[in-house]
Motif scaffolding. Sequence first.
Motif, mmCIF file in Angstrom:
data_model
loop_
_atom_site.group_PDB
_atom_site.id
_atom_site.type_symbol
_atom_site.label_atom_id
_atom_site.label_comp_id
_atom_site.label_asym_id
_atom_site.label_seq_id
_atom_site.Cartn_x
_atom_site.Cartn_y
_atom_site.Cartn_z
ATOM 1 N N ASP A 353 0.799 -1.162 -0.013
ATOM 2 C CA ASP A 353 0.072 -0.001 -0.074
ATOM 3 C C ASP A 353 0.853 1.185 0.081
ATOM 4 O OD1 ASP A 353 -2.074 -1.665 0.083
ATOM 5 O OD2 ASP A 353 -2.384 -1.542 2.391
ATOM 6 N N SER A 568 -11.704 4.849 7.525
ATOM 7 C CA SER A 568 -10.797 3.899 6.624
ATOM 8 C C SER A 568 -10.130 3.108 7.847
ATOM 9 C CB SER A 568 -10.010 4.648 5.741
ATOM 10 O OG SER A 568 -9.131 5.546 6.174
ATOM 11 N N ASN A 571 -5.993 0.925 4.047
ATOM 12 C CA ASN A 571 -6.399 1.846 2.820
ATOM 13 C C ASN A 571 -7.559 1.264 2.527
ATOM 14 O OD1 ASN A 571 -5.156 3.614 1.253
ATOM 15 N ND2 ASN A 571 -4.080 2.043 -0.067
ATOM 16 N N TYR A 572 -8.378 0.493 3.284
ATOM 17 C CA TYR A 572 -9.872 0.042 3.260
ATOM 18 C C TYR A 572 -10.652 1.038 3.564
ATOM 19 C CZ TYR A 572 -7.807 -4.629 2.738
ATOM 20 O OH TYR A 572 -7.092 -5.677 2.333
ATOM 21 N N ASP A 577 -8.706 6.719 -3.257
ATOM 22 C CA ASP A 577 -7.673 5.591 -3.521
ATOM 23 C C ASP A 577 -8.499 4.644 -4.371
ATOM 24 O OD1 ASP A 577 -5.707 3.748 -3.728
ATOM 25 O OD2 ASP A 577 -4.775 4.660 -2.160
ATOM 26 N N THR A 579 -7.349 2.040 -5.574
ATOM 27 C CA THR A 579 -6.537 0.607 -5.810
ATOM 28 C C THR A 579 -7.573 -0.027 -4.995
ATOM 29 O OG1 THR A 579 -5.366 1.123 -3.720
ATOM 30 C CG2 THR A 579 -4.469 1.575 -5.932
ATOM 31 N N CYS A 580 -8.598 0.597 -3.980
ATOM 32 C CA CYS A 580 -9.467 -0.398 -3.243
ATOM 33 C C CYS A 580 -10.675 -0.849 -3.803
ATOM 34 C CB CYS A 580 -9.606 0.508 -1.736
ATOM 35 S SG CYS A 580 -7.966 0.585 -1.091
ATOM 36 N N LYS A 581 -11.193 -1.827 -3.197
ATOM 37 C CA LYS A 581 -12.556 -2.145 -3.303
ATOM 38 C C LYS A 581 -13.467 -0.955 -2.719
ATOM 39 C CE LYS A 581 -14.520 -6.594 -3.284
ATOM 40 N NZ LYS A 581 -14.561 -7.810 -2.503
ATOM 41 N N SER A 615 -12.039 -5.548 5.763
ATOM 42 C CA SER A 615 -10.893 -5.322 5.841
ATOM 43 C C SER A 615 -10.143 -6.662 6.083
ATOM 44 C CB SER A 615 -10.312 -4.244 6.438
ATOM 45 O OG SER A 615 -10.455 -4.464 7.759
#
Length: 2025
Positions: A353, A568, A571-572, A577, A579-581, A615
């Motif tokens: 991350d 958050s 990174n969840y 961002d 890149t996260c779901k 997460s």
Amino acid sequence: MLRVAVEFAAGLPKKKLGSPDPFASVVFKDEKKKTKHVSSDLNPVWNEALEFDLKGVPLDYSSYIDVIVKDYETLGKDKLIGSAKVSLKDLASSQVKSLPVKNLALMDENGKSIGATISMTIGYEPPAGAVTNPQDQQDAGGEEGDVTDGEGHGAVTSPGEPGKKIWSRIRKPYSLANKPQDFQIRVRVIEGRQLPGNNIKPVVKVHVCRETHRTRVRKGNNPYFDEIFFFNVNMLPSELFDEVVSFRVYNSNSFRADCLMGEFKLDIGYIYDEPAHCIMKKWILLNDPDDSSSGAKGYLKVSMFVLGTGDEPPVERKQQDNDKDDVESNLLLPAGVSLRWVTLKLKVFRAEDIPQMDESITQTLKEAFGGQENKKNLVDPFVEAWFAGKKLCTQIIEKNANPEWNQQLNLQVKFPSMCEKIKLTVFDWDRLSGNDVIGTTYLDLTKIASSGGEIEVETGSSEMGFLPTFGPCYINLYGSPREFSVLSDPYEDLNLGKGEGTAYRGRILVELSTKLDGKPDKFVEEIPSDDLLVVQKYQRRRKYCLCAVFHSATMIQEPGEPIQFEVSIGNYGNKMDLTCKPLASTTQYSCAVFDGNNYYYLPWADTKPVISVTSFWEDISHRLDSLNILLYISDRLQTNLSALQSAVQSKATDARLVEIWLKLINQLMEDISSFRIPDMEGKPNLTALDIQQKMSRDSALENIMKGAKHLFEEATDVNKSLSVIEGWLDKLKELAEEPQNSMPDVIIWMLRGEKRVAYTRIPAHKVLYSSYSEQACGQYCGKTQTVFMKYPMDNKKGLKIPVQLRVNMWLGLATEEKKFNHYAEGIFSVFAELYENQSQVLGKWGTTSLLNRSKFSDVTGKVKLKQEYFLPPVGWEWEGDWGVDPEKTLLTEADAGHTEFVDEVYENQTRLPGGEWKLAAEPYTDVNGEKIQGPTEIECPPGWKWEDNWTFDENRAVDEKGWEYGITIPPDDKPKSWVATEKMYHVHRRRRMIRPRKRIPGAKTADKKDAGDAEGWEYSSLIGWKFHRKQRSSDTFRRRLWRRKMTPADRIGASAIFKLEGALGVDMESKSDEKGTKTETSVKQFGANTPTVSCTFDQSNMYHLRVYVYQARSLTALDKDSFSDPYVHVSFLHHSQTTETIRSTLNPTWDQTLIFKNVEIYGDPQSLAQNPPIVVMEIFDSDQVGKDEMLGRSTCVPMVKLTSGMDASPKLLWEPVTYKNAPAGEILVAAELFLKTKGNDTELPLIPPKRGEKLYMVPQGVRPVVQLTAIEVLAWGLRNMKTYQLAPVTSPSLVVECGGERVQTAVIKNMKKCPNFAGNVLLLKVLLPKEEMYSPPIVLKVIDHRPFGRKPVVGQCTINSLEEFRCDPYATVAEVAMSSKAALMAASPRDLHVNIDDGRQHLLEAQREKEKESVDWWSKFYASVGEREKCRPYLDKGYDTLEVYDHELESVKEFMGLTDFCSTFKLQRGKNESDDDDPAVVGEFKGSFKVYPLPDDPGVPPPPQQFRELPDSVSQECVVRIYVAQAIDLQPKDNNSKCDPYIKISLGKKSIDDRDNYIPYTLNPVFGRMFELICFLPQDKDLKIAVYDFDLLSRDEKVGETVIDLENRLLSRFGSYCGLPQTYCISGPNQWHDQLKPSKILEQLARWKGLSPPRSEDNGNTLSLGGRLYSLSDFEANKEIHEHLGPPSERIALHVLRTQGLVPEHVETRTLYSSFQPTLPQGKLQMWVDIFPKSLGPAGPPFDISPRKAKKYFLRVIVWNTTDVVLDDTSVTGENMSDIYVKGWMPGMEEEKQKTDVHYRSLDGDGNFNWRFVFGFEYLPAEQLCLVSKKEHFWSLDKSEFRIPPKLTVQIWDNDKFSLDDYLGAIELDLHHLINPSKTPNKCSLSMVPDGTTPLKSDQLKSLFDQKSVRGWWPCYMDKDGKRELGGKVELTLEIVNEKEADERPAGKGRDEPNMNPKLDPPKRPETSFFWFSNPCKTFRFIVWRRFKWLFVGLVVLILVLLFIGILLFSLPNYISMKIVKPFN
């Protein structure tokens, strides 16, 4: 023999041109051998054997070889390809005979692998007779494996030292404010020992905080420096304690490259942790920083201390360094530890991350050419590890946000280290610019290692320690927000680890282990694949679910764009961002509403936003469970301890204290025994550190348990046990720290629009659910907590709160998500949302002109959506169809929340320039020029009533009719700026029309749902955020919200929301304009459209809150008049109220109850009672002009009453007020919250009494109980009043206020003449609380009476505690007639002449003179401080000693600060302009107070007055004598780290400048000066004594000054004006020097104490006073009676006086301060002051305290002979010989070197000299030091004085005519500790000379000063490779004579006249001793003849024979011819 068979290499890198020509070279112990080179080959095969001869030395454990592969160049230098290091320890242990090394990786210069390998085989045959070292073998066997195994418990005992601790020290928390402040680091370098090398000149450099100081250069291996350096810094304590002090010793003789001899480093924090923050006279071990295997490089003796604000420097006793000063026992090391080399092996596996750090310029180019690459990988990370000044880096992995380094960094350090933190920094590598920091984290060695052996007193057992170990475990990085921007990051400092990181920035997986001894082969190596497999299991992830329900968001400072919260973890949930779901991690947008008083809140009502985040993390529940259990125990202990402390503070009854105390102890014992820490067996992710921590935690808890039992059984005093309990609490907090916490913090961000505004970080363990036990759950798991959010990197330090949240969070494993259902309140519902947008064109609504908006979009309008494309997430299904549902929270009606409101309309007119004004095209607009309804069309909304008609607003910059004028500049159609005066060119004017309206109390306002559009449209005039319900004519845009509900398909309960992963479907047909951006936009949209979750509460409860605000104290002054006008904003959830304002006070008493009648709170009352919302109080200073400023903030928890039966009333408590995180006073408050069950007010307590229309007072039962109290004020006078508004204060009076009462003194008529008040005593009768903790302060205000009736406050002072002034009014006897001398002056002056002449004048003057020489004042001083050798004859005579205080006289406890008559209170004025400084001191008030209770019954007579029989308050003339003895440790002011101090004294308007008597180059000057001045008291009461530094060219600098209050000394009843000596002498060195005789003083004392006068009987041998009989023989029983004593009657009077606790004769040590660093001491001054009022007659004779002079001595050294001298030369004829001479000098006087003549050609090492050296030196017998005065540089003005121990250095040299002389050996003799010589040369050996490690017995050392003369043989030696070698022996006579003896028995240098005492004959040298050049005959005789005698004889014979033959041949023909011819025949 060592054979290295170099076989082949593989994979060498190519060159730019062609291939390399490689060859290999092997280096072993500086010997280098090479193979042949192979032409252009990347995989060369050599197959060559290289052999190394071991020269009989076997391999040892640390042996290694270096293998280097280079590219062969025919011309120029061979280029390095790569190198490697191979350790030979396996061969050394003789386990194997050969060592195959296969595929060894080659490294470049920077230690990075080049991808090539080399293979070889190494064979070893040990030399004959070599035994393998068993110690090495044992080391190799026992410690090869890492020592941190779980089973071994890491207890490492090294061979040969069983059980020694390796690690020691736990850092204490510092109680220093975290702001930059002044510190001073002082370092004293005393001396060196055993420095390596021959004939060296060492110099020490000390480096601290980017500043370096160096000592003077000295000579020899044991140099004596004694120099002190000061380093002044201003920085944060936390930064300072990580700085390093480094000592480096250089040899100034040698070339620069190798001149560093050794160094030592240590943390400043280490010094600060030591007692008194200092390290005194410790030896430090120097080592070579480059060569870890080398041993000690000598020792250095140093003292160091760190002084913070208010610290006193420790007193360093300069006692003689005794011979037992043995280095080993006094080494600076943690207790019982030997330093060892250890390798910290830091394995860096991987990271995750990591945020984007680089721009995507190259990226867009790639995309232009059709390349695809992900944005997130724009980062090139590498890790740097830093420890104790060493840095190592991993390789750089380019373009990877989840890099795998898999490298091990080997940090080699000395252990135990003085440094404590390993700093790990992740950098982003940049080709061009500097590397950017991604994040910084620390591994604190104190937390991941333990010294063990923290022995508990009760048990006597000690735990085992363990070496540093950590992980494998992830460490999280925090820093600035992740969003990448090309501009510079304003929060970059957060990434460097400064301040709290606001966002998660990735994590790194590391492991640390420690290996003892041995050297790492490489500093950076790859991790073997086996280890990578092992670490795999530590990376197993499990799914965690986090849910947060937002209950309220209040205290928002201003409205504005709508607000959203994002939650958050890692990174969840980070919505920015990609890149996260996408997760449901953000709340819906809402607009803030006014709360009716001061703040705004978000109107969520019964629908609370919910977020849900899933997460994946490692399962570290075993760590976090332990952590939570420990926190639970320590929190309960903290609560009970606080209760106990406040009970002690409020002086509760003993029974109550014992009850609380027992509850605390029992609960603690119960908690420890019932809440066990979980077992670690079989847990996943178990590390060595887990097991160690479990053991240490268990044993610590067991110890606390034992201690608690012990206290329970044994304790007697509650107060004494407090510190023990606090110690347990600290221990528990220390245990509750988890270094291996890999679960990232939960971060909540507040977003306004799209911008991140404020954040808060909540450690995950606080909200984590645990199935282990209830206590193992987090403190706030499933509970509502109050969170104050913070601005990132807030420079205002929390001055404003962005928002106060009430949020309920639950975090747990997905497998336990069902447990969430127990915690969830309310009904959760999930919706999909989209907005339908329309705009108006030509009066028609449609979608044609929507510009950039789609027909259907999300709330921001940026993302295009369609109903058909929505899909519910897996496991969810639709319920019902799409429907219109207006979103209430986004509507911003301007009047929401207000009770009063002003409607405004602007009327606009236009004209052509110069024309008539007409109505504009849009006549009525708002302030921005947008069209709105006219005043006639605006209706009053329901629930409101008009207050007035429409009027023009004239209170603005307008003309008299309300118009303002402007000019339009195209392309604008409206003016940008407005002015109030009309000009010809103006074309536009407008005026503001206003009409106020008011809300009708109780009237229902129109419900939002009914109002507005039936179809659910919201309208706006612009496409933006501001929407309203009702359509207006100016609206051009409208939208409405469509929602569709979803339900879980397969589960019930709240936990279903955790299945909401992913987005709801999206429009895939977005017409992408550019090629390639399609995926990106879809990703963006994919993330933008998550479902919204909300929680609906069906029932709400009404509460009633009462806040009792009683008073505050010690607030900050913010107004110019030194006060503030405080009021309080009290805020509770979405309600706030304000108290009244109290004018000009810093200690306001509001006495007010604030009632919040109907507070609606949703949720269960029981859970609310456990965790109630807090009441926030913000105190403001009301200003007439400008904005009100904040004074501070405080919070208080209300007492919750759910039933009306709870009758406990809350207790008022002092809550701390903080301002910018610093304390700023206290506020006395309480609050209670009642649940209203019936909906009416019947069940509530009675309404408190009113004070005015709307003000309620604090009710009885809550308010403090009061009692009538008298405060007597002694107002003596004012001093040092500064000017006010540029005018002096001339006619002041004093106002005293307390508890609402006030009293004022009379005005002082003339401040210059007498600044005392006329009527001194005032009385105040006040109702004061009985409990001391509630008592209000006394406030003093000084008012100046100015012309025209102005009476400004010119100074004020607050006295917080009245405790010290409380007294029993009936206890005082006549003793209160306080003052001493002052009262005496008031008495009539009689019998004043002092008769010292007692008829003993015939004492012999001669005897006096002689005594004067041997006894001076300094003898008395040294006798008093215990330096006996400096005062020999004095003590034997039985003379007086004096008291030497090591601090100010005012600090001596017995004398009460000399404020027994009156205290001095500093007066302050003005606001705190700068934040850090205290307010300016503008004067002093002298006075005192007495506080005592008055009887309640008015009939009882009041107690007697306390202040009576006061001295006259008049001015008087006095003689003041100031004696300054010496100064200690002054702050250096010159570049040479020294100072040239002199004294400057000022008193009133007089000053004395002693500049002519400055003392050059010293920090410890002996002044010995007396100054006499005349002054008037009290006007000139402040005596200032300053020390200045003399400078010839620049201005003299002040070193520091000290101020003495002479008035206090004169008024005090302790007789501090002149100390009492021990005996009454009428002559001699201790002659009586007071004005009055002892008998007179005693009479006065008796009168003041109310006793009958003293009666003396029996010729003065006895004396009775106060009913006691004293006799002289008792006092003088064991004393020596000498001829100076006075008559017995006076002597006994003095002895009796000395029993009365008066000030004795003394010397005080005063600290000097300077304005440059007001809080840090700048040195000390030893001095005293005598004061003699002239009205009492003449003063006695003064003391003579002139400093002592050094005496002249001569050291005579006779060099008789030498023997066994090394023969250094070889003569022409091949003999070994030396030309010997001897050189000698005394250190410090090197320029007076003397040498003997040369004994030439000594063939047997003997030399004969008979030569005398004479060294004259100045010597201080008292201090046993030589005084050396010399100019340091030729440009120096003065000679510097050094004090150096007397030593003699003798060296033997070999004389060379044409080259440099050779040095053969030396010895240094300390004349005080002289090594006994041997009588004969045979017995003389090196064993006579101590080697520094073993202390010598005292009989081996004698002092030459006692012996006077000594003769014998001494050895001279030199160092060779660290070993001593004998260089020769020398026979000397040493003799010391003083000046007188030198005159009586003269002796010349060498053999010069006068050659006597004894007479030296020329030496009888063998005839062979001569110089060949000047003695040719002798040269022939002794060199040529002796050696070539037979040669000569042979030659002569040969010549004779040849002559004979020659003559024969010459004469033969003649002879023969004669024979033949025979002419004479």
